[in-house]
Enzyme design. Structure first.
Site, PDB file in Angstrom:
ATOM      1  N   GLU A 171      96.137  70.445  79.213  1.00  0.00           N
ATOM      2  CA  GLU A 171      95.787  71.788  78.717  1.00  0.00           C
ATOM      3  C   GLU A 171      96.000  72.832  79.812  1.00  0.00           C
ATOM      4  O   GLU A 171      95.714  72.546  80.978  1.00  0.00           O
ATOM      5  CB  GLU A 171      94.324  71.799  78.266  1.00  0.00           C
ATOM      6  CG  GLU A 171      94.100  70.920  77.060  1.00  0.00           C
ATOM      7  CD  GLU A 171      92.636  70.851  76.639  1.00  0.00           C
ATOM      8  OE1 GLU A 171      91.823  71.658  77.114  1.00  0.00           O
ATOM      9  OE2 GLU A 171      92.325  69.966  75.811  1.00  0.00           O
ATOM     10  N   HIS A 229      91.616  74.074  71.991  1.00  0.00           N
ATOM     11  CA  HIS A 229      90.312  73.646  72.540  1.00  0.00           C
ATOM     12  C   HIS A 229      89.219  74.675  72.199  1.00  0.00           C
ATOM     13  O   HIS A 229      88.656  75.311  73.102  1.00  0.00           O
ATOM     14  CB  HIS A 229      90.392  73.423  74.050  1.00  0.00           C
ATOM     15  CG  HIS A 229      89.289  72.564  74.579  1.00  0.00           C
ATOM     16  ND1 HIS A 229      89.427  71.719  75.652  1.00  0.00           N
ATOM     17  CD2 HIS A 229      87.983  72.426  74.183  1.00  0.00           C
ATOM     18  CE1 HIS A 229      88.283  71.113  75.905  1.00  0.00           C
ATOM     19  NE2 HIS A 229      87.369  71.532  75.014  1.00  0.00           N
ATOM     20  N   ARG A 255      88.644  64.564  74.294  1.00  0.00           N
ATOM     21  CA  ARG A 255      89.440  65.006  75.444  1.00  0.00           C
ATOM     22  C   ARG A 255      90.862  64.496  75.217  1.00  0.00           C
ATOM     23  O   ARG A 255      91.049  63.400  74.667  1.00  0.00           O
ATOM     24  CB  ARG A 255      88.900  64.402  76.745  1.00  0.00           C
ATOM     25  CG  ARG A 255      87.634  65.074  77.266  1.00  0.00           C
ATOM     26  CD  ARG A 255      87.893  66.489  77.773  1.00  0.00           C
ATOM     27  NE  ARG A 255      86.709  67.124  78.324  1.00  0.00           N
ATOM     28  CZ  ARG A 255      85.888  67.936  77.636  1.00  0.00           C
ATOM     29  NH1 ARG A 255      86.118  68.190  76.361  1.00  0.00           N
ATOM     30  NH2 ARG A 255      84.847  68.490  78.230  1.00  0.00           N
TER      31      ARG A 255
END
Ligand code: NAP
Ligand code: 8YV
Length: 322
Positions: free
Chosen positions: A259, A277, A230
């Site tokens: 993000e 991602h 993360r």
């Protein structure tokens, strides 16, 4: 129950599995956050959550009839699990079905970063090859990888590294008794011993900025950081400073602090490989995740035990099933 006789489900966030929406529509009356009103909020019994969209205290407080949150993803740091448990709401996630896919992507990102594959691709596309060969790069040969996290996905990454002949170390809170890799309770110490660090721990408060300036300094000038965990696990400002100043050599990142916004400072650097991602982002694996999301909901609404509760909910899930 909704008007149509089916339970009301809130889909929180975009879910990138094409089969999930029809599967949910067969079983539930589905609403989205922009269709949530004070009136229908009182009847929402399930949430499907994903894409990093938050299920926080404020949302939970609006949903008094909520029974279950089925999270599309193994990481559930965007869900306030203690607040859900306090309301007797079960939280499930999708462990196991994405391990090999995410491990494949991690090795691809690691090699792309070490051997500068996107940079080499740009070199050919931009017509620069005729003016001279692409510069030599760093190598995976003779280097040691330190895994930050050796859970389901970490172990799948470690097995791949073994096939590459790459020694593996790991950092986690608890040593595993079923592996021969050296365990480092201290991350700075492991960063000193490793050439490449790979982050594959859960996000959330406990791992926030685990990789900070001292860790990057310990990794050193030839060091490479790979983050597929993360964005919150790495202090992004410290990383940018370290990449600029040559404190470390390069980084490969699949995840970011805000993000989908990636700081311009990172995008301007030549010694980074940036991915949006995509660790689990294949048709097959997203479909497997979607199936597990639905299987957990089916089990719950049939009165059976859910398949994959998050660990913090295991007791609650057992109690509710019993
Ligand atoms: P897992 O099986 O639960 O493994 C987690 C590992 O992290 C364990 O080794 C655990 O060991 C360690 N850990 C947990 N908290 C820690 C802490 N505070 N300090 C140090 N180590 C800690 O999880 P997984 O299935 O491998 O997934 C890991 C994470 O990968 C997910 O939570 C998600 O955030 C991320 N992920 C990213 C993508 C992507 O697309 N990029 C895809 C899937 C998953 P101890 O408990 O002993 O500390
Ligand atoms: C997903 C992930 O892209 O499983 C996870 O934790 O990070 C990824 O597989 C994400 O959860 C989509 O919502």
């Amino acid at each position: 129950m909704s008007d149509a006789g089916r339970p009301l489900l809130l889909q929180n966030g975009k879910i990138s599995d094409p089969a999930l929406a029809p599967a949910l529509a067969e079983r539930f009356e589905v609403i989205f956050p922009d269709g949530l009103t004070d009136e229908n909020a009182a009847h929402v019994r399930a949430i499907v959550s994903g894409g990093g969209h938050k299920v926080d205290e404020a949302l939970l407080a609006r949903l008094p009839a909520l029974e279950i949150i089925s999270n599309f993803g193994v990481g559930y740091d965007s869900v306030n699990v203690p607040a859900a448990v306090a309301r007797n709401v079960i939280v499930t996630h999708t462990p196991g079905v994405l391990d090999e896919e995410v491990a494949d992507l991690t090795l691809a990102l690691l090699l792309a970063t070490v051997r500068q594959l996107p940079q080499a691709d740009r070199y050919v596309r931009e017509g620069r090859w005729p003016s001279g060969p692409f510069p030599l790069t760093s190598s995976l040969r003779g280097r040691t990888v330190g895994l930050i996290g050796l859970g389901r996905i970490g172990l799948a990454i470690a097995r791949r590294l073994e096939a590459f002949g790459t020694p593996v170390l790991y950092h986690s809170r608890n040593a595993r008794s079923d592996v021969a890799y050296r365990h480092y309770p201290d991350l700075v110490e492991m960063a000193r011993a490793a050439d490449i660090l790979v982050c594959i721990v859960p996000g959330g408060a406990q791992t926030r900025h685990l990789v900070n300036a001292p860790v990057l300094e310990a990794l050193g000038g030839q060091g490479i950081l790979i983050n597929v965990a993360r964005g919150s696990v790495v202090d992004e400002a410290a990383l940018i400073a370290a990449l600029r100043a040559g404190v470390i050599h390069a980084a490969g990142l699949d995840v970011f602090e805000q993000e989908p916004n990636v700081p311009q400072a990172l995008r301007d650097l030549e010694n980074v490989v940036l991915l949006p991602h995509v660790g689990s982002g294949t048709f097959a694996t997203r479909a497997a995740m979607g199936r597990l999301v639905v299987e957990n909901l089916d089990a719950w609404f049939a009165g059976h035990p859910v398949l994959t509760p998050v660990p913090e909910c295991a007791q609650l899930a057992a109690r509710r099933a019993g």
